[in-house]
Design a protein around this motif. Structure first.
Motif, PDB file in Angstrom:
ATOM      1  N   HIS A  55       8.017 -31.983  -1.736  1.00  0.00           N
ATOM      2  CA  HIS A  55       9.293 -32.329  -1.012  1.00  0.00           C
ATOM      3  C   HIS A  55      10.089 -33.269  -2.013  1.00  0.00           C
ATOM      4  CE1 HIS A  55       8.615 -30.896   2.801  1.00  0.00           C
ATOM      5  NE2 HIS A  55       7.933 -31.723   3.361  1.00  0.00           N
ATOM      6  N   GLY A  77      20.763 -29.069   7.902  1.00  0.00           N
ATOM      7  CA  GLY A  77      19.357 -28.644   8.161  1.00  0.00           C
ATOM      8  C   GLY A  77      18.481 -29.520   7.228  1.00  0.00           C
ATOM      9  N   THR A  78      18.772 -30.794   7.269  1.00  0.00           N
ATOM     10  CA  THR A  78      18.142 -31.643   6.229  1.00  0.00           C
ATOM     11  C   THR A  78      16.488 -31.915   6.614  1.00  0.00           C
ATOM     12  OG1 THR A  78      18.387 -33.312   5.004  1.00  0.00           O
ATOM     13  CG2 THR A  78      18.986 -33.819   6.983  1.00  0.00           C
ATOM     14  N   MET A  99      22.851 -33.478   7.927  1.00  0.00           N
ATOM     15  CA  MET A  99      22.767 -32.828   9.235  1.00  0.00           C
ATOM     16  C   MET A  99      21.516 -32.253   9.536  1.00  0.00           C
ATOM     17  SD  MET A  99      24.927 -29.923  10.687  1.00  0.00           S
ATOM     18  CE  MET A  99      26.593 -30.608   9.815  1.00  0.00           C
ATOM     19  N   ASP A 100      21.027 -32.404  10.974  1.00  0.00           N
ATOM     20  CA  ASP A 100      20.163 -31.910  11.593  1.00  0.00           C
ATOM     21  C   ASP A 100      20.257 -31.735  13.023  1.00  0.00           C
ATOM     22  OD1 ASP A 100      17.301 -30.742  10.259  1.00  0.00           O
ATOM     23  OD2 ASP A 100      17.244 -30.936  12.518  1.00  0.00           O
ATOM     24  N   SER A 101      19.938 -30.741  13.582  1.00  0.00           N
ATOM     25  CA  SER A 101      20.011 -30.752  15.130  1.00  0.00           C
ATOM     26  C   SER A 101      18.955 -31.325  15.761  1.00  0.00           C
ATOM     27  CB  SER A 101      20.078 -29.073  15.505  1.00  0.00           C
ATOM     28  OG  SER A 101      19.134 -28.476  14.984  1.00  0.00           O
ATOM     29  N   LYS A 105      14.494 -36.282  13.947  1.00  0.00           N
ATOM     30  CA  LYS A 105      14.626 -36.335  12.436  1.00  0.00           C
ATOM     31  C   LYS A 105      15.672 -37.091  12.014  1.00  0.00           C
ATOM     32  CE  LYS A 105      12.347 -31.686  11.990  1.00  0.00           C
ATOM     33  NZ  LYS A 105      12.402 -30.448  11.560  1.00  0.00           N
ATOM     34  N   GLU A 126      23.770 -32.992  14.754  1.00  0.00           N
ATOM     35  CA  GLU A 126      24.497 -31.763  15.537  1.00  0.00           C
ATOM     36  C   GLU A 126      23.900 -30.420  14.863  1.00  0.00           C
ATOM     37  OE1 GLU A 126      27.192 -31.356  17.279  1.00  0.00           O
ATOM     38  OE2 GLU A 126      28.490 -33.332  17.211  1.00  0.00           O
ATOM     39  N   ARG A 127      24.373 -29.478  15.534  1.00  0.00           N
ATOM     40  CA  ARG A 127      24.277 -28.144  14.898  1.00  0.00           C
ATOM     41  C   ARG A 127      25.722 -27.812  13.907  1.00  0.00           C
ATOM     42  NH1 ARG A 127      20.636 -24.185  16.683  1.00  0.00           N
ATOM     43  NH2 ARG A 127      21.974 -22.767  15.290  1.00  0.00           N
ATOM     44  N   GLU A 129      27.502 -25.292  13.335  1.00  0.00           N
ATOM     45  CA  GLU A 129      28.638 -24.676  14.153  1.00  0.00           C
ATOM     46  C   GLU A 129      29.544 -25.546  15.148  1.00  0.00           C
ATOM     47  OE1 GLU A 129      25.401 -23.795  14.203  1.00  0.00           O
ATOM     48  OE2 GLU A 129      24.906 -21.787  14.975  1.00  0.00           O
ATOM     49  N   ARG A 147      17.963 -25.990   2.267  1.00  0.00           N
ATOM     50  CA  ARG A 147      16.769 -25.753   1.939  1.00  0.00           C
ATOM     51  C   ARG A 147      15.860 -25.310   3.114  1.00  0.00           C
ATOM     52  NH1 ARG A 147      11.508 -29.163  -0.660  1.00  0.00           N
ATOM     53  NH2 ARG A 147      11.194 -29.697   1.797  1.00  0.00           N
ATOM     54  N   VAL A 149      16.150 -23.382   5.784  1.00  0.00           N
ATOM     55  CA  VAL A 149      16.947 -23.121   7.042  1.00  0.00           C
ATOM     56  C   VAL A 149      16.860 -21.710   7.645  1.00  0.00           C
ATOM     57  CG1 VAL A 149      18.901 -23.625   8.355  1.00  0.00           C
ATOM     58  CG2 VAL A 149      18.039 -25.448   6.676  1.00  0.00           C
ATOM     59  N   TYR A 158      27.103 -21.004   7.956  1.00  0.00           N
ATOM     60  CA  TYR A 158      26.973 -22.475   8.399  1.00  0.00           C
ATOM     61  C   TYR A 158      27.724 -23.263   7.317  1.00  0.00           C
ATOM     62  CZ  TYR A 158      22.778 -21.492  11.470  1.00  0.00           C
ATOM     63  OH  TYR A 158      22.154 -20.900  12.245  1.00  0.00           O
TER      64      TYR A 158
HETATM   65  C1  LIG Z   1      12.274 -25.751   8.298  1.00  0.00           C
HETATM   66  S1  LIG Z   1      13.537 -27.088   8.342  1.00  0.00           S
HETATM   67  C2  LIG Z   1      13.849 -27.405   6.728  1.00  0.00           C
HETATM   68  C3  LIG Z   1      14.089 -28.946   6.489  1.00  0.00           C
HETATM   69  C4  LIG Z   1      14.281 -29.710   5.292  1.00  0.00           C
HETATM   70  N1  LIG Z   1      15.457 -28.952   4.704  1.00  0.00           N
HETATM   71  C5  LIG Z   1      13.373 -29.416   4.294  1.00  0.00           C
HETATM   72  O1  LIG Z   1      13.351 -28.252   3.433  1.00  0.00           O
HETATM   73  O2  LIG Z   1      12.220 -29.839   4.430  1.00  0.00           O
HETATM   74  C6  LIG Z   1      14.841 -26.480   8.951  1.00  0.00           C
HETATM   75  C7  LIG Z   1      15.835 -27.390   9.759  1.00  0.00           C
HETATM   76  O3  LIG Z   1      16.972 -26.925   9.977  1.00  0.00           O
HETATM   77  C8  LIG Z   1      17.456 -27.468  11.163  1.00  0.00           C
HETATM   78  N2  LIG Z   1      18.640 -26.279  11.704  1.00  0.00           N
HETATM   79  C9  LIG Z   1      18.374 -25.058  11.874  1.00  0.00           C
HETATM   80  N3  LIG Z   1      19.465 -24.560  12.317  1.00  0.00           N
HETATM   81  C10 LIG Z   1      20.662 -25.479  12.217  1.00  0.00           C
HETATM   82  C11 LIG Z   1      21.944 -25.602  12.386  1.00  0.00           C
HETATM   83  N4  LIG Z   1      22.545 -24.472  12.901  1.00  0.00           N
HETATM   84  N5  LIG Z   1      22.490 -26.786  12.281  1.00  0.00           N
HETATM   85  C12 LIG Z   1      21.960 -27.819  12.109  1.00  0.00           C
HETATM   86  N6  LIG Z   1      20.427 -27.889  11.804  1.00  0.00           N
HETATM   87  C13 LIG Z   1      19.761 -26.852  11.683  1.00  0.00           C
HETATM   88  C14 LIG Z   1      16.289 -27.632  12.120  1.00  0.00           C
HETATM   89  O4  LIG Z   1      16.449 -28.351  13.080  1.00  0.00           O
HETATM   90  C15 LIG Z   1      15.050 -28.040  11.064  1.00  0.00           C
HETATM   91  O5  LIG Z   1      14.968 -29.326  11.166  1.00  0.00           O
END
Ligand SMILES: C[S@@+](CC[C@H](N)C(=O)[O-])C[C@H]1O[C@@H](n2cnc3c(N)ncnc32)[C@H](O)[C@@H]1O
Length: 236
Positions: A55, A77-78, A99-101, A105, A126-127, A129, A147, A149, A158
């Motif tokens: 990480h 999708g952090t 940002m993360d949905s 997290k 938020e998402r 979109e 990363r 996502v 996105y």
């Molecule tokens: C596999 S995790 C990866 C987390 C981090 N980037 C990492 O590499 O460790 C994917 C993340 O993307 C988020 N995610 C997926 N689609 C998303 C969207 N449309 N908007 C915001 N977050 C999103 C999910 O909630 C999830 O926490």
């Protein structure tokens, strides 16, 4: 080897130099993650050294590609903050939106931000979109990061609407996914060009990592991104 030493040695191997103060902050963040992960599932990686390498050091690979003219960055999708929180700690001159949905997290990221007193980090639950509709967010970031996502054709839809014209998008990928070919149409529709792919190795396990470097060339049509869920269901 003590964990901090393991991290510093890893930084030496990948060729990134940081101040003691920044290393202290990153180690504090790692501690908070390990502590929180005991009761709230934020990452599947439990081993301390693995967590540092897969990480923290993985996110640090981006550091060499950060330029002085970049003042704002978006990480979609952090998750628990990778790569965005690591890079925000290393680059206090850049304003980061993480940002993360998933609420648990972003709650964790708010705690890290407050605990470390970071003033350049905005956390958004938020998402992508949906958040793009917020005033002043479209076409407003110098740098996009993503990363783990989704595939390139999905994350392009996105991310690109958030970027300024001439903004950069760095997608962090595992070795040779071949997603670039599949993303040909998305790249064309979103006027984005692949500039190149940087190939790195993680310092200890030597796993290969790719960072696909892209640049947005023209303003994005307001019809993108399509409604929530569609970019994933029917990629461009
Ligand atoms: C596999 S995790 C990866 C987390 C981090 N980037 C990492 O590499 O460790 C994917 C993340 O993307 C988020 N995610 C997926 N689609 C998303 C969207 N449309 N908007 C915001 N977050 C999103 C999910 O909630 C999830 O926490």
């Amino acid at each position: 080897m003590e964990l901090r030493e393991y991290f510093v040695e890893g930084l030496n191997i990948i060729g990134v130099e940081l101040t003691e103060e920044i290393i202290d902050r990153l180690m504090k963040y790692a501690e908070l993650l390990m502590e929180t992960n005991k009761h709230t599932n934020l990452t599947a990686i439990r081993d301390e050294k693995d967590l540092i390498e897969k990480h923290f050091l993985d996110s640090m690979l981006v550091q060499k590609l950060i330029r002085e003219d970049m003042t704002s960055a978006m990480d979609i999708g952090t998750g628990a903050g990778f790569p965005g929180m690591v890079l925000a700690i290393c680059n206090p001159q850049i304003r980061f939106t993480l940002m993360d949905s998933v609420g648990k997290k972003t709650k964790f990221l708010e705690m890290v931000r407050d605990d470390l007193g970071l003033t350049n980090v905005e956390v958004v639950n938020e998402r992508a979109e949906e958040y793009i509709k917020k005033d002043g967010r479209r076409e407003s970031y110098d740098l996009g990061l993503c990363r783990g996502v989704s595939k390139l054709n999905v994350i392009l839809e996105y991310m690109v609407p958030f970027l300024k014209v001439d903004g950069d998008f760095y997608a962090l990928k595992m070795e040779g996914t071949g997603e670039e070919l599949e993303a040909e149409n998305a790249l064309k529709v979103l006027s984005t060009e692949i500039l190149g792919t940087e190939v790195f190795h993680l310092p200890y396990c030597k796993d290969v990592r790719h960072i696909i470097r892209m640049k947005k060339r023209e303003k994005t049509d307001s019809k993108y991104p399509r409604r929530t869920g569609i970019p994933l269901k029917r990629p461009l």
